[in-house]
Motif scaffolding. Sequence first.
Motif, PDB file in Angstrom:
ATOM      1  N   THR A  26       0.844  -1.190   0.000  1.00 13.88           N
ATOM      2  CA  THR A  26       0.000   0.000   0.000  1.00 13.88           C
ATOM      3  C   THR A  26       0.881   1.242   0.000  1.00 13.88           C
ATOM      4  OG1 THR A  26      -1.716  -1.142   1.265  1.00 13.88           O
ATOM      5  CG2 THR A  26      -1.777   1.264   1.256  1.00 13.88           C
ATOM      6  N   PRO A  27       0.634   2.187  -0.911  1.00 13.10           N
ATOM      7  CA  PRO A  27       1.471   3.401  -0.932  1.00 13.10           C
ATOM      8  C   PRO A  27       1.508   4.077   0.433  1.00 13.10           C
ATOM      9  CG  PRO A  27       0.079   3.307  -2.875  1.00 13.10           C
ATOM     10  CD  PRO A  27      -0.381   2.186  -1.967  1.00 13.10           C
ATOM     11  N   GLY A  28       2.695   4.428   0.857  1.00 18.01           N
ATOM     12  CA  GLY A  28       2.861   5.053   2.156  1.00 18.01           C
ATOM     13  C   GLY A  28       4.172   5.804   2.212  1.00 18.01           C
ATOM     14  N   PRO A  29       4.529   6.323   3.383  1.00 23.50           N
ATOM     15  CA  PRO A  29       5.736   7.141   3.506  1.00 23.50           C
ATOM     16  C   PRO A  29       7.009   6.414   3.124  1.00 23.50           C
ATOM     17  CG  PRO A  29       4.774   6.636   5.656  1.00 23.50           C
ATOM     18  CD  PRO A  29       3.769   6.259   4.636  1.00 23.50           C
ATOM     19  N   ASN A  30       7.166   5.154   3.561  1.00 25.72           N
ATOM     20  CA  ASN A  30       8.391   4.424   3.246  1.00 25.72           C
ATOM     21  C   ASN A  30       8.528   4.188   1.749  1.00 25.72           C
ATOM     22  OD1 ASN A  30       9.129   4.287   5.919  1.00 25.72           O
ATOM     23  ND2 ASN A  30       8.303   2.238   6.245  1.00 25.72           N
ATOM     24  N   MET A  31       7.443   3.753   1.113  1.00 23.68           N
ATOM     25  CA  MET A  31       7.485   3.443  -0.307  1.00 23.68           C
ATOM     26  C   MET A  31       7.803   4.688  -1.131  1.00 23.68           C
ATOM     27  SD  MET A  31       4.565   1.662  -2.715  1.00 23.68           S
ATOM     28  CE  MET A  31       4.629   0.104  -1.837  1.00 23.68           C
ATOM     29  N   GLY A  32       7.094   5.779  -0.863  1.00 24.99           N
ATOM     30  CA  GLY A  32       7.326   7.007  -1.614  1.00 24.99           C
ATOM     31  C   GLY A  32       8.718   7.573  -1.388  1.00 24.99           C
ATOM     32  N   TYR A  33       9.164   7.556  -0.141  1.00 24.81           N
ATOM     33  CA  TYR A  33      10.485   8.097   0.184  1.00 24.81           C
ATOM     34  C   TYR A  33      11.584   7.282  -0.475  1.00 24.81           C
ATOM     35  CZ  TYR A  33      14.405   9.851   2.941  1.00 24.81           C
ATOM     36  OH  TYR A  33      15.595  10.400   3.333  1.00 24.81           O
ATOM     37  N   LEU A  34      11.478   5.954  -0.405  1.00 22.54           N
ATOM     38  CA  LEU A  34      12.502   5.090  -0.987  1.00 22.54           C
ATOM     39  C   LEU A  34      12.574   5.221  -2.503  1.00 22.54           C
ATOM     40  CD1 LEU A  34      12.390   1.679   0.914  1.00 22.54           C
ATOM     41  CD2 LEU A  34      14.321   3.235   0.695  1.00 22.54           C
ATOM     42  N   VAL A 163       9.377  -9.541   5.146  1.00 19.13           N
ATOM     43  CA  VAL A 163       8.576  -9.135   3.985  1.00 19.13           C
ATOM     44  C   VAL A 163       8.872  -7.684   3.627  1.00 19.13           C
ATOM     45  CG1 VAL A 163       6.220  -8.703   3.162  1.00 19.13           C
ATOM     46  CG2 VAL A 163       6.742 -10.816   4.403  1.00 19.13           C
ATOM     47  N   SER A 164       9.003  -6.832   4.624  1.00 23.77           N
ATOM     48  CA  SER A 164       9.271  -5.414   4.357  1.00 23.77           C
ATOM     49  C   SER A 164      10.622  -5.229   3.669  1.00 23.77           C
ATOM     50  CB  SER A 164       9.214  -4.597   5.651  1.00 23.77           C
ATOM     51  OG  SER A 164      10.378  -4.783   6.436  1.00 23.77           O
ATOM     52  N   ILE A 165      11.627  -6.015   4.075  1.00 23.59           N
ATOM     53  CA  ILE A 165      12.948  -5.929   3.439  1.00 23.59           C
ATOM     54  C   ILE A 165      12.844  -6.317   1.967  1.00 23.59           C
ATOM     55  CG2 ILE A 165      15.256  -6.950   3.362  1.00 23.59           C
ATOM     56  CD1 ILE A 165      15.135  -7.173   6.418  1.00 23.59           C
ATOM     57  N   LEU A 166      12.107  -7.381   1.681  1.00 23.30           N
ATOM     58  CA  LEU A 166      11.939  -7.828   0.299  1.00 23.30           C
ATOM     59  C   LEU A 166      11.226  -6.761  -0.545  1.00 23.30           C
ATOM     60  CD1 LEU A 166      10.917 -11.562   0.893  1.00 23.30           C
ATOM     61  CD2 LEU A 166      13.122 -10.700   0.072  1.00 23.30           C
ATOM     62  N   VAL A 167      10.161  -6.182   0.008  1.00 19.25           N
ATOM     63  CA  VAL A 167       9.409  -5.162  -0.733  1.00 19.25           C
ATOM     64  C   VAL A 167      10.244  -3.904  -0.925  1.00 19.25           C
ATOM     65  CG1 VAL A 167       7.394  -3.630  -0.663  1.00 19.25           C
ATOM     66  CG2 VAL A 167       7.158  -6.035  -0.016  1.00 19.25           C
ATOM     67  N   HIS A 168      10.881  -3.437   0.143  1.00 13.55           N
ATOM     68  CA  HIS A 168      11.682  -2.214   0.045  1.00 13.55           C
ATOM     69  C   HIS A 168      12.894  -2.416  -0.867  1.00 13.55           C
ATOM     70  CE1 HIS A 168       9.939  -0.960   4.199  1.00 13.55           C
ATOM     71  NE2 HIS A 168       9.159  -0.612   3.199  1.00 13.55           N
ATOM     72  N   GLY A 169      13.512  -3.602  -0.787  1.00 11.26           N
ATOM     73  CA  GLY A 169      14.637  -3.889  -1.669  1.00 11.26           C
ATOM     74  C   GLY A 169      14.222  -3.885  -3.131  1.00 11.26           C
ATOM     75  N   THR A 170      13.039  -4.411  -3.407  1.00  8.21           N
ATOM     76  CA  THR A 170      12.524  -4.420  -4.779  1.00  8.21           C
ATOM     77  C   THR A 170      12.287  -2.998  -5.278  1.00  8.21           C
ATOM     78  OG1 THR A 170      11.468  -6.573  -4.431  1.00  8.21           O
ATOM     79  CG2 THR A 170      10.662  -5.244  -6.258  1.00  8.21           C
ATOM     80  N   ILE A 171      11.775  -2.137  -4.401  1.00 11.79           N
ATOM     81  CA  ILE A 171      11.553  -0.735  -4.775  1.00 11.79           C
ATOM     82  C   ILE A 171      12.872  -0.071  -5.165  1.00 11.79           C
ATOM     83  CG2 ILE A 171      10.882   1.537  -3.903  1.00 11.79           C
ATOM     84  CD1 ILE A 171       8.788   0.068  -2.178  1.00 11.79           C
ATOM     85  N   VAL A 172      13.914  -0.309  -4.356  1.00  7.87           N
ATOM     86  CA  VAL A 172      15.220   0.280  -4.647  1.00  7.87           C
ATOM     87  C   VAL A 172      15.768  -0.243  -5.973  1.00  7.87           C
ATOM     88  CG1 VAL A 172      17.621   0.440  -3.890  1.00  7.87           C
ATOM     89  CG2 VAL A 172      15.776   0.676  -2.221  1.00  7.87           C
TER      90      VAL A 172
END
Length: 212
Positions: A26-34, A163-172
Motif C-alpha cells: 500500500t502506498p505510504g511514507p516508506n514506499m514514496g520516500y525510498l 517481507v518489508s525488506i523484500l518489498v523495500h529492496g525491490t523498490i530500490v
Amino acid sequence: MPHEAWPVDPMAIAPFLAAVVLIELTPGPNMGYLAGLSAVEGRRAGFVTVAGITCGLLAYMLASVAGLTEILRINRPLYELLRWAGVAYVLWLAVDAWRGGERAEATPERASDWTLFRKGLLANLLNPKAALFYVTLLPGFVQPGHASPTQQAFILGSTHILVSILVHGTIVLSSDGLARRIAGIGGSVSARRIFAAALLVTAGWIAFETRR
C-alpha cells in the motif's frame, strides 16, 4: 505436526502474510520516500535507507514484544502526537529535498551513509502506519494454546520485517527506470524537486489515512 505444537496458529499464517504483503504494497511514507530517494541518489543510498527503516521496524517489534506499544493503543493523545510528528518530519524531508535541488545547482554533493540511515530510521519511527500495525493488527494474530504471546509476537514481527525488506529492496532495485524518466524531465535539480513534491503528497496521505 499437531495443531497445538505450532508456535503460532497455523491457520493464521496465510492471512497474516496476506495482510503484511498488502500493507507493505500500500502506498505510504516508506514506499514514496525510498522510490524518490533511490531515483535521485542511487541504489546505494536506497539500500542504506532500507537499513534505517528496518531498524525502525525492529524497534517497534521489540516494543510490541515487551508490551510497550499497548501504550499507543490506550493513549490517544500520545498516538496523535506520533502521527503529527510523522507528518511534520515528512514535510521537513520535503523542504530538505527542495533545498537539495537548490544546492545541486551550485555544488553537487551526496548525503553520507549515516545521514541516509538516520533519516530512514526516523522516518519509520515516526511512521504511524508502522505503529498501527503493531498496535492493532499483530495482536489479533496472537492466539492462546500455542507459544507464549511474547514468542508469537516475535515470530510474527520477524516475518513482517522480512517481507518489508523484500518489498523495500525491490523498490530500490526498480528505481533505475524511474531515475531515467525523471532525468529526462530536466536533470538532477528537477528530479529533487519532483521528489520534494512527492513527499508533500505523502505528508498529506499520512495526515488523512492514519486517523483512528
